[in-house]
Write a protein that holds these residues in place. Structure first.
Motif, PDB file in Angstrom:
ATOM      1  N   LEU A 255      23.642  18.834  -7.215  1.00 53.85           N
ATOM      2  CA  LEU A 255      24.319  18.465  -6.142  1.00 53.85           C
ATOM      3  C   LEU A 255      23.472  17.104  -5.663  1.00 53.85           C
ATOM      4  CD1 LEU A 255      27.179  20.329  -4.312  1.00 53.85           C
ATOM      5  CD2 LEU A 255      27.519  18.923  -6.177  1.00 53.85           C
ATOM      6  N   GLN A 256      23.517  16.075  -5.455  1.00 52.65           N
ATOM      7  CA  GLN A 256      22.904  14.745  -4.534  1.00 52.65           C
ATOM      8  C   GLN A 256      23.975  13.804  -4.925  1.00 52.65           C
ATOM      9  OE1 GLN A 256      19.455  13.289  -7.217  1.00 52.65           O
ATOM     10  NE2 GLN A 256      19.582  11.387  -6.326  1.00 52.65           N
ATOM     11  N   PHE A 257      23.614  13.643  -3.107  1.00 53.98           N
ATOM     12  CA  PHE A 257      25.012  12.453  -2.441  1.00 53.98           C
ATOM     13  C   PHE A 257      23.410  11.465  -1.729  1.00 53.98           C
ATOM     14  CE2 PHE A 257      26.819  16.084  -2.570  1.00 53.98           C
ATOM     15  CZ  PHE A 257      27.888  15.895  -2.977  1.00 53.98           C
ATOM     16  N   HIS A 258      23.515  10.086  -1.434  1.00 56.38           N
ATOM     17  CA  HIS A 258      22.976   8.768  -1.804  1.00 56.38           C
ATOM     18  C   HIS A 258      23.436   9.115   0.776  1.00 56.38           C
ATOM     19  CE1 HIS A 258      20.771   5.711  -0.202  1.00 56.38           C
ATOM     20  NE2 HIS A 258      21.631   4.883   0.291  1.00 56.38           N
ATOM     21  N   LEU A 259      22.905   9.498   1.348  1.00 57.39           N
ATOM     22  CA  LEU A 259      23.162   9.224   2.812  1.00 57.39           C
ATOM     23  C   LEU A 259      23.319   7.028   2.719  1.00 57.39           C
ATOM     24  CD1 LEU A 259      23.975  10.263   5.946  1.00 57.39           C
ATOM     25  CD2 LEU A 259      21.754   9.893   5.988  1.00 57.39           C
ATOM     26  N   ASP A 260      24.220   6.517   2.802  1.00 57.80           N
ATOM     27  CA  ASP A 260      24.723   5.165   3.130  1.00 57.80           C
ATOM     28  C   ASP A 260      25.262   5.009   4.500  1.00 57.80           C
ATOM     29  OD1 ASP A 260      25.395   2.735   3.043  1.00 57.80           O
ATOM     30  OD2 ASP A 260      26.117   2.320   1.325  1.00 57.80           O
ATOM     31  N   GLY A 261      24.522   4.176   5.592  1.00 59.28           N
ATOM     32  CA  GLY A 261      24.995   4.719   6.814  1.00 59.28           C
ATOM     33  C   GLY A 261      25.669   6.014   7.097  1.00 59.28           C
ATOM     34  N   ASP A 262      27.057   5.652   8.135  1.00 61.20           N
ATOM     35  CA  ASP A 262      27.712   7.063   7.681  1.00 61.20           C
ATOM     36  C   ASP A 262      28.737   7.692   6.399  1.00 61.20           C
ATOM     37  OD1 ASP A 262      29.257   5.212   7.445  1.00 61.20           O
ATOM     38  OD2 ASP A 262      30.437   5.094   9.844  1.00 61.20           O
ATOM     39  N   ALA A 263      27.863   7.201   5.766  1.00 61.32           N
ATOM     40  CA  ALA A 263      28.996   7.790   4.569  1.00 61.32           C
ATOM     41  C   ALA A 263      28.625   8.534   3.650  1.00 61.32           C
ATOM     42  CB  ALA A 263      29.982   6.462   3.641  1.00 61.32           C
ATOM     43  N   LEU A 264      28.560   9.602   2.434  1.00 62.11           N
ATOM     44  CA  LEU A 264      28.330   9.499   1.795  1.00 62.11           C
ATOM     45  C   LEU A 264      28.024   9.368  -0.092  1.00 62.11           C
ATOM     46  CD1 LEU A 264      26.909  14.189   2.406  1.00 62.11           C
ATOM     47  CD2 LEU A 264      25.742  11.925   2.714  1.00 62.11           C
ATOM     48  N   ILE A 265      27.352   8.912  -0.884  1.00 62.90           N
ATOM     49  CA  ILE A 265      27.981   8.615  -1.860  1.00 62.90           C
ATOM     50  C   ILE A 265      27.001  10.151  -3.361  1.00 62.90           C
ATOM     51  CG2 ILE A 265      27.259   6.842  -4.380  1.00 62.90           C
ATOM     52  CD1 ILE A 265      27.212   4.648  -1.367  1.00 62.90           C
ATOM     53  N   ALA A 266      28.672  10.415  -3.714  1.00 64.88           N
ATOM     54  CA  ALA A 266      28.076  10.882  -4.954  1.00 64.88           C
ATOM     55  C   ALA A 266      26.786  10.658  -6.438  1.00 64.88           C
ATOM     56  CB  ALA A 266      29.137  11.503  -5.738  1.00 64.88           C
ATOM     57  N   MET A 267      25.559  10.440  -5.591  1.00 67.68           N
ATOM     58  CA  MET A 267      25.399  10.820  -7.690  1.00 67.68           C
ATOM     59  C   MET A 267      25.297  11.043  -8.577  1.00 67.68           C
ATOM     60  SD  MET A 267      23.919   7.577  -5.639  1.00 67.68           S
ATOM     61  CE  MET A 267      22.638   6.653  -6.992  1.00 67.68           C
ATOM     62  N   ARG A 268      25.299  12.336  -7.783  1.00 67.51           N
ATOM     63  CA  ARG A 268      25.110  13.507  -9.115  1.00 67.51           C
ATOM     64  C   ARG A 268      25.777  15.080  -8.349  1.00 67.51           C
ATOM     65  NH1 ARG A 268      19.369  17.085 -11.226  1.00 67.51           N
ATOM     66  NH2 ARG A 268      20.992  17.669 -13.518  1.00 67.51           N
ATOM     67  N   TRP A 269      26.696  15.382  -9.928  1.00 62.49           N
ATOM     68  CA  TRP A 269      27.421  16.508  -9.443  1.00 62.49           C
ATOM     69  C   TRP A 269      28.535  16.727 -11.190  1.00 62.49           C
ATOM     70  CZ3 TRP A 269      31.082  14.365  -5.545  1.00 62.49           C
ATOM     71  CH2 TRP A 269      32.580  14.062  -6.277  1.00 62.49           C
ATOM     72  N   ASP A 270      28.576  17.453 -11.551  1.00 65.37           N
ATOM     73  CA  ASP A 270      29.687  18.238 -12.697  1.00 65.37           C
ATOM     74  C   ASP A 270      30.512  17.331 -12.347  1.00 65.37           C
ATOM     75  OD1 ASP A 270      30.664  19.430 -14.509  1.00 65.37           O
ATOM     76  OD2 ASP A 270      29.855  20.934 -14.102  1.00 65.37           O
ATOM     77  N   ALA A 271      30.547  16.428 -13.725  1.00 64.38           N
ATOM     78  CA  ALA A 271      31.588  15.353 -13.644  1.00 64.38           C
ATOM     79  C   ALA A 271      32.575  16.236 -14.912  1.00 64.38           C
ATOM     80  CB  ALA A 271      30.717  14.477 -15.279  1.00 64.38           C
ATOM     81  N   LYS A 272      32.762  17.322 -14.935  1.00 61.96           N
ATOM     82  CA  LYS A 272      33.601  18.009 -15.740  1.00 61.96           C
ATOM     83  C   LYS A 272      34.792  18.801 -14.735  1.00 61.96           C
ATOM     84  CE  LYS A 272      31.393  21.169 -17.843  1.00 61.96           C
ATOM     85  NZ  LYS A 272      29.970  20.880 -17.702  1.00 61.96           N
ATOM     86  N   LEU A 273      34.185  18.990 -13.096  1.00 61.46           N
ATOM     87  CA  LEU A 273      34.695  19.565 -12.321  1.00 61.46           C
ATOM     88  C   LEU A 273      35.045  18.619 -11.550  1.00 61.46           C
ATOM     89  CD1 LEU A 273      35.626  21.941 -11.231  1.00 61.46           C
ATOM     90  CD2 LEU A 273      33.694  22.190  -9.841  1.00 61.46           C
ATOM     91  N   PHE A 274      33.794  17.508 -11.254  1.00 59.45           N
ATOM     92  CA  PHE A 274      34.965  16.401 -10.036  1.00 59.45           C
ATOM     93  C   PHE A 274      34.680  14.875 -11.021  1.00 59.45           C
ATOM     94  CE2 PHE A 274      31.289  19.315  -7.858  1.00 59.45           C
ATOM     95  CZ  PHE A 274      32.460  20.004  -6.630  1.00 59.45           C
TER      96      PHE A 274
END
Length: 285
Positions: A255-274
């Motif tokens: 998993l990988q998320f970018h902290l953008d201010g007070d939110a997270l942006i999903a940068m990497r996860w299992d595309a088959k699942l999510f």
């Protein structure tokens, strides 16, 4: 005979007396008992490089720190509201402001689907910007900081044309600009760590709800629909790196998320699942 022995006794006394006196003088005088000294303890060996102590462990109210742009500042109190937010710009968004921009961020008033910029900051390389500036092609913004190879520019929101919410916030713009500083990872990272934890939720591209819990101690919980997953997480600057544990065969645990201010942006996860990445997870209030 008694006189003779008396005389010899006197001679012996005269001879022995100085010797005894010398012996008495030779003996050191008995001094007061010495005070017992406490054993000296060795100084502890530092296992880290000491630095300045930080007096706060919680993020300062309204603090914005962007390692991607290289700037930090504090939102004025009037801007710390639900309808005001900040986000880092994509490269395309930053270069729509100036072709020289390498990274940028914006603080904006959000009313429904509309967003009105209050303050925009961006970074560019020094020499290309200087050349463009001499030719009058440097783009908008006022130079605020520069280093040996970078410049940092401020674009102020447009003047308010009428009274209202935007006009009230626009009046505090210089208070925000006055707190601008170059990003200092040593001082800011602990604040980013504190902002990273908590509960986040968003909507997947297919319409499903996804929630993410980042708990103290590095535990995480991820829920999609009725399926609950768990794992571990760490923070690296403004990036959340996670690893699912026991997700099952065929599931990519990264998993990988970018902290953008007070939110997270999903940068990497299992595309088959999510599904597709790029989903924005807002922090629960």
């Amino acid at each position: 005979m008694s006189i003779r022995w008396t005389w010899l006794a006197c001679l012996c006394a005269l001879a022995v007396g100085p010797v005894q006196a010398e012996q008495q003088a030779a003996k050191p005088e008995q001094s007061a008992p010495a005070v017992e000294q406490a054993p000296q303890m060795e100084a502890p060996t530092l296992e880290w490089v000491p630095g300045p102590l930080l007096s706060q462990t919680e993020p300062a109210p309204g603090r914005v720190a962007s390692p991607a742009v290289g700037l930090a500042f504090t939102l004025p109190e009037a801007w710390r509201a639900e309808d005001v937010g900040w986000r880092e710009l994509t490269l395309e968004e930053a270069q729509s402001i100036s072709p020289l921009a390498e990274a940028g961020l914006v603080v904006e008033l959000r009313q429904g689907r509309a967003a009105q910029p209050l303050l925009t900051l961006y970074r560019a390389s020094l020499e290309p910007w200087r050349k463009a500036d001499r030719e009058g092609k440097a783009g908008p913004g006022r130079l605020t900081f520069n280093t040996a190879d970078k410049v940092y520019l401020v674009v102020r929101g447009a003047e308010a044309r009428k009274a209202g919410r935007y006009a009230d916030l626009r009046n505090a713009l210089e208070d925000a600009v006055g707190t601008l500083a170059l990003y200092d990872a040593y001082r800011e990272d602990r604040n980013v760590q504190a902002a990273a934890g908590g509960e986040f939720a968003g909507t997947l591209v297919g319409g499903g709800l996804v929630t993410l819990s980042l708990m103290p101690g590095g535990e995480l919980g991820l829920r999609i629909g009725e399926r609950a997953l768990s794992g571990k997480w760490v923070l690296r600057q403004a990036t959340i790196i996670g690893q699912l544990v026991g997700a099952g065969e065929g599931v990519n645990p990264a998993l990988q998320f970018h902290l953008d201010g007070d939110a997270l942006i999903a940068m990497r996860w299992d595309a088959k699942l999510f599904g597709n990445t790029g989903v924005r997870l807002e922090k629960a209030q």
